[in-house]
Design an enzyme around this catalytic site. Structure first.
Site, PDB file in Angstrom:
ATOM      1  CG  ASP A   1       3.828  -1.880  -8.304  1.00 27.58           C
ATOM      2  OD1 ASP A   1       2.472  -2.024  -8.626  1.00 27.58           O
ATOM      3  OD2 ASP A   1       4.363  -1.139  -8.473  1.00 27.58           O
TER       4      ASP A   1
ATOM      5  CG  HIS B   1       6.357  -3.869  -4.167  1.00 29.74           C
ATOM      6  ND1 HIS B   1       6.162  -2.866  -3.132  1.00 29.74           N
ATOM      7  CD2 HIS B   1       6.859  -3.147  -5.091  1.00 29.74           C
ATOM      8  CE1 HIS B   1       6.494  -1.622  -3.564  1.00 29.74           C
ATOM      9  NE2 HIS B   1       6.831  -1.883  -4.877  1.00 29.74           N
TER      10      HIS B   1
END
Length: 252
Positions: A73, A220
């Site tokens: 992400d 992430h």
């Protein structure tokens, strides 16, 4: 990115009555989604209609009970996305990259690299507003549709296949809109908390402890120093392979 409040089970919360969605006009050129087969040829743009997908939030893997979905992400980021891509390539793993619209617009070369490597794209809104579920439907729509456009343009015509609400801030309206645009709402089962930089060992331990909860892992590649994420992936990917897991994509 997950909401930074330490809570879990966001995808199961009860949401109010479904809101109506006013469909916004989008560009005249519409592209087909990425190829469904991991590792296949890079998808090419075409001019066919968008096919709606299931409106429910996906967690399962297309590889079945022993499948794992790696999701990344908040990028792309010029420092960390190339390092994540290198680790994924080293272990032959395909992932789903949930991109923020402004990041995709700023780094189209990285978006194209992600697509060329056989990974899938996911709409993570324009500005990563984790409180967007409290905002008007018109605001939610703009966040989703503008990010879809930004990511598609940055990729050279490849559309996102999923929509992940920032912090899990889904609403009936946002899910319906995304699904109508061919983007399956995408949840997660294992929040590695890597955004808190708890240490590589802690990230790996979270995966090992929580994988029984389900196959979709959240990492992430932007939003700060992601060196721990890169090292955790370098540990997790071969370990899961040794345990008999295979890597796939979230169901659509």
């Amino acid at each position: 990115m997950a909401r930074h409040n330490g809570t879990r089970g966001w995808y199961g919360k009860v949401v109010g009555a479904a809101l109506g969605v006013t469909m916004l006009a989008v560009g005249a050129s519409i592209w087909t989604a990425q190829a469904d087969t991991a590792g296949g040829p890079a998808p090419k743009p075409a001019t066919s209609s968008v096919k709606p997908v299931d409106v429910t939030i996906a967690h399962s893997s297309d590889r079945g009970a022993r499948g794992v979905n790696i999701t990344i992400d908040d990028g792309p980021d010029p420092t960390w996305t190339p390092q994540v891509l290198a680790v994924l390539e080293e272990y032959g793993v395909k992932a789903t990259f949930c991109m923020v619209g402004t990041q995709a617009q700023a780094h189209p070369d990285l978006v194209k690299q992600v697509v060329a490597a056989g990974h899938r794209l996911c709409d993570h809104t324009v500005s990563h507003d984790t409180a967007m579920d409290k905002k008007p439907v018109s605001y939610q729509s703009k966040q989703i549709l503008d990010a879809e456009r930004m990511i598609t343009e940055a990729s050279g015509g490849v559309r996102p296949m999923y929509y992940r609400a920032p912090g899990g801030a889904f609403t009936p309206a946002s899910r319906k809109l995304a699904a109508s645009r061919g983007m399956r709402p995408l949840g997660w089962n294992v929040d590695t908390k890597d955004f808190e930089r708890p240490g590589t060992e802690a990230i790996v331990a979270t995966v090992e402890r929580e994988l029984p909860n389900g196959p979709t892992l959240l990492f992430h590649d932007a939003g700060g120093d992601r060196s721990q994420t890169v090292e955790a992936l370098r540990r997790v990917l071969p370990e899961l392979k040794q345990q008999g897991y295979s890597f796939g994509f979230p169901v659509r």
